[in-house]
Motif scaffolding. Structure first.
Motif, PDB file in Angstrom:
ATOM      1  N   ARG A   1       3.957  -0.894 -13.726  1.00 13.26           N
ATOM      2  CA  ARG A   1       5.432  -0.610 -13.939  1.00 13.26           C
ATOM      3  C   ARG A   1       6.367  -1.858 -13.596  1.00 13.26           C
ATOM      4  NH1 ARG A   1       7.293   4.625 -15.520  1.00 13.26           N
ATOM      5  NH2 ARG A   1       5.483   5.808 -15.422  1.00 13.26           N
TER       6      ARG A   1
ATOM      7  N   ASP B   1       0.877  -1.315   0.039  1.00 15.43           N
ATOM      8  CA  ASP B   1      -0.070   0.035  -0.070  1.00 15.43           C
ATOM      9  C   ASP B   1       0.874   1.209   0.048  1.00 15.43           C
ATOM     10  OD1 ASP B   1      -2.213  -1.454  -0.120  1.00 15.43           O
ATOM     11  OD2 ASP B   1      -2.738  -1.279   2.155  1.00 15.43           O
TER      12      ASP B   1
ATOM     13  N   TYR C   1       3.746   5.835  -5.564  1.00 12.75           N
ATOM     14  CA  TYR C   1       3.683   5.985  -6.625  1.00 12.75           C
ATOM     15  C   TYR C   1       2.665   6.977  -7.422  1.00 12.75           C
ATOM     16  CZ  TYR C   1       3.113   4.588 -11.827  1.00 12.75           C
ATOM     17  OH  TYR C   1       3.002   4.641 -13.133  1.00 12.75           O
ATOM     18  N   SER C   2       1.441   7.067  -6.746  1.00  9.35           N
ATOM     19  CA  SER C   2       0.402   7.836  -7.327  1.00  9.35           C
ATOM     20  C   SER C   2       0.770   9.300  -6.879  1.00  9.35           C
ATOM     21  CB  SER C   2      -0.988   7.376  -6.300  1.00  9.35           C
ATOM     22  OG  SER C   2      -0.968   7.860  -4.979  1.00  9.35           O
ATOM     23  N   ILE C   3       1.510   9.391  -6.064  1.00  6.79           N
ATOM     24  CA  ILE C   3       1.944  11.004  -5.860  1.00  6.79           C
ATOM     25  C   ILE C   3       3.123  11.225  -6.879  1.00  6.79           C
ATOM     26  CG2 ILE C   3       3.188  12.422  -4.251  1.00  6.79           C
ATOM     27  CD1 ILE C   3       1.721  10.715  -2.062  1.00  6.79           C
TER      28      ILE C   3
ATOM     29  N   LYS D   1       2.327   1.867  -3.598  1.00  3.69           N
ATOM     30  CA  LYS D   1       1.577   2.246  -4.413  1.00  3.69           C
ATOM     31  C   LYS D   1       0.987   3.534  -4.268  1.00  3.69           C
ATOM     32  CE  LYS D   1      -0.125  -2.431  -5.149  1.00  3.69           C
ATOM     33  NZ  LYS D   1      -1.244  -3.374  -4.919  1.00  3.69           N
ATOM     34  N   LYS D   2       0.764   3.991  -3.059  1.00  3.21           N
ATOM     35  CA  LYS D   2       0.301   5.307  -2.714  1.00  3.21           C
ATOM     36  C   LYS D   2       1.502   6.493  -3.094  1.00  3.21           C
ATOM     37  CE  LYS D   2      -2.877   3.991   0.832  1.00  3.21           C
ATOM     38  NZ  LYS D   2      -3.154   3.791   2.341  1.00  3.21           N
TER      39      LYS D   2
ATOM     40  N   GLU E   1       1.405  -1.528 -10.755  1.00  8.33           N
ATOM     41  CA  GLU E   1       0.873  -0.316 -11.125  1.00  8.33           C
ATOM     42  C   GLU E   1       1.234  -0.141 -12.746  1.00  8.33           C
ATOM     43  OE1 GLU E   1      -1.210   1.930  -8.935  1.00  8.33           O
ATOM     44  OE2 GLU E   1      -1.535   0.027  -8.309  1.00  8.33           O
TER      45      GLU E   1
ATOM     46  N   LYS F   1       4.009   9.852  -9.792  1.00  9.32           N
ATOM     47  CA  LYS F   1       3.984   9.696 -11.436  1.00  9.32           C
ATOM     48  C   LYS F   1       3.777  11.041 -12.064  1.00  9.32           C
ATOM     49  CE  LYS F   1      -1.007   8.159 -11.057  1.00  9.32           C
ATOM     50  NZ  LYS F   1      -1.912   7.113 -11.342  1.00  9.32           N
ATOM     51  N   LYS F   2       3.203  11.761 -11.296  1.00  6.50           N
ATOM     52  CA  LYS F   2       2.868  13.252 -11.964  1.00  6.50           C
ATOM     53  C   LYS F   2       4.063  13.874 -12.327  1.00  6.50           C
ATOM     54  CE  LYS F   2      -1.182  13.726  -8.633  1.00  6.50           C
ATOM     55  NZ  LYS F   2      -1.702  14.233  -7.799  1.00  6.50           N
TER      56      LYS F   2
END
Length: 350
Positions: free
Chosen positions: A42, A10, A16-18, A13-14, A40, A20-21
């Motif tokens: 990758r 978790d 990465y969500s930040i 993944k969290k 994700e 990846k931008k």
């Protein structure tokens, strides 16, 4: 490759969500990875691939909840040649961030409190092993302890007591100062870094484990350089104790303080036998294969012989038993705050 996220759970993944931008070249890593495994969308590589195929200056962000695991992973990566300043721990960020606060267990009814990460918990976890010495003798800070490890940040009981002493018995967090921290514990490192006015040096005998490679018997810094030197569970590993304390005194300022701790056997006086050289002998008489002495009940007098004035800080003298249990501390644990004798006041003064 621009960045590595170590962890595919978790936290990973969290993170990465930040990221990846802003960062498109991201690869995940974990201890063991299946062939063509993705997270994700990758690529996921294993540690062996990371070590053999990756630039040692690449940023590696460890995104794992288990604090003890984070500490071990970071140490392993640095030993493999990755630069310490590029091996980052994102656990503290997540623990303090609203993203993770939604995932933390409801703290209602939890009675224990970690002085290191400031979290309420249900209970502390066991740590340490009972060798013959620890079974036969009362050794403070050694052997098996039932309430030792924080399940969130991985801090040990002795580290939490160090937190308390640093916060309540020193000026390290409140004033400008220069600090040398030997074999830095991650939780204490994070605490001291909160003081932006602290000129903070970390050191370790192992290359790459801290900011500086430091041999306490031959310290490379100039005379009267540090306001504080912190060394926890270090001195029992150093053979030439006399030389070590002379060097520590040399680099401490006249009003400087040595803050230290080590395992203490309260059933006997300090035992140091240079003839004990094998691992089995040291395990039997000192409690650990890489120890070279066992400090005893005369520890205060033993340290004072090298020219220090020693104050002993113990939970039992500062806190009630209810707080000791709540904070997961060892009641008779000790931390020494040692000041140098001034000229003419005592042995070894300078």
């Amino acid at each position: 490759m621009g960045l590595v996220i170590y962890g595919t759970g978790d936290f990973g993944k969290k993170l990465y969500s930040i990221l990846k931008k802003w960062e498109t070249d991201i690869i995940f890593c974990k201890s063991q990875a299946k062939e063509n495994e993705l997270c994700e969308g990758r690529e996921v590589i294993c540690v062996e691939q990371l070590v053999s195929n990756t630039d040692k200056q690449i940023p590696i962000v460890i995104a794992i909840k288990d604090r003890a695991a984070v500490s071990n992973i970071r140490k392993m990566l640095i030993e493999k040649g990755f630069l310490p300043q590029y091996v980052l721990d994102m656990g503290s960020f997540f623990q303090e961030n609203v993203i993770v606060q939604r995932d933390l267990e409801d703290q209602k009814g939890k009675k224990k409190y970690c002085l290191a990460c400031k979290n309420k918990i249900g209970d502390f976890r066991p740590a340490g092993e009972n060798t013959g010495l620890f079974v036969q003798h009362h050794v403070i800070g050694g052997g098996y302890r039932k309430q030792a490890l924080c399940p969130i940040c991985g801090s040990l009981d002795r580290e939490r007591w160090q937190h308390y002493v640093i916060e309540h018995e020193t000026n390290i967090l409140s004033k400008p100062c220069r600090v040398l921290h030997i074999a830095p514990e991650p939780s204490i490192y994070r605490l001291i870094r909160l003081n932006s006015h602290c000129d903070y040096y970390t050191g370790d005998i192992g290359l790459g484990r801290a900011m500086h490679q430091v041999d306490l018997t031959h310290i490379q810094f100039c005379d009267h350089f540090f306001d504080y030197i912190i060394a926890n569970h270090v001195f029992e590993h150093i053979l030439d104790e006399g030389r070590m304390f002379l060097e520590i005194k040399r680099v401490l300022k006249p009003e400087g303080k040595l803050i230290c701790s080590f395992p203490v056997c309260m059933d006997m006086d300090t035992y140091d036998n240079p003839k004990l050289s094998s691992k089995s002998e040291r395990l039997k008489y000192y409690g650990q294969e890489d120890h070279v002495r066992l400090y005893g009940r005369d520890f205060k007098k033993h340290i004072e012989q090298y020219g220090f004035q020693v104050e002993v800080k113990s939970p039992i003298s500062k806190l009630g038993m209810d707080k000791i249990e709540t904070y997961g501390l060892i009641g008779d644990d000790i931390i020494l705050i040692c000041g140098k004798y001034r000229t003419g006041e005592g042995y070894g003064s300078d």
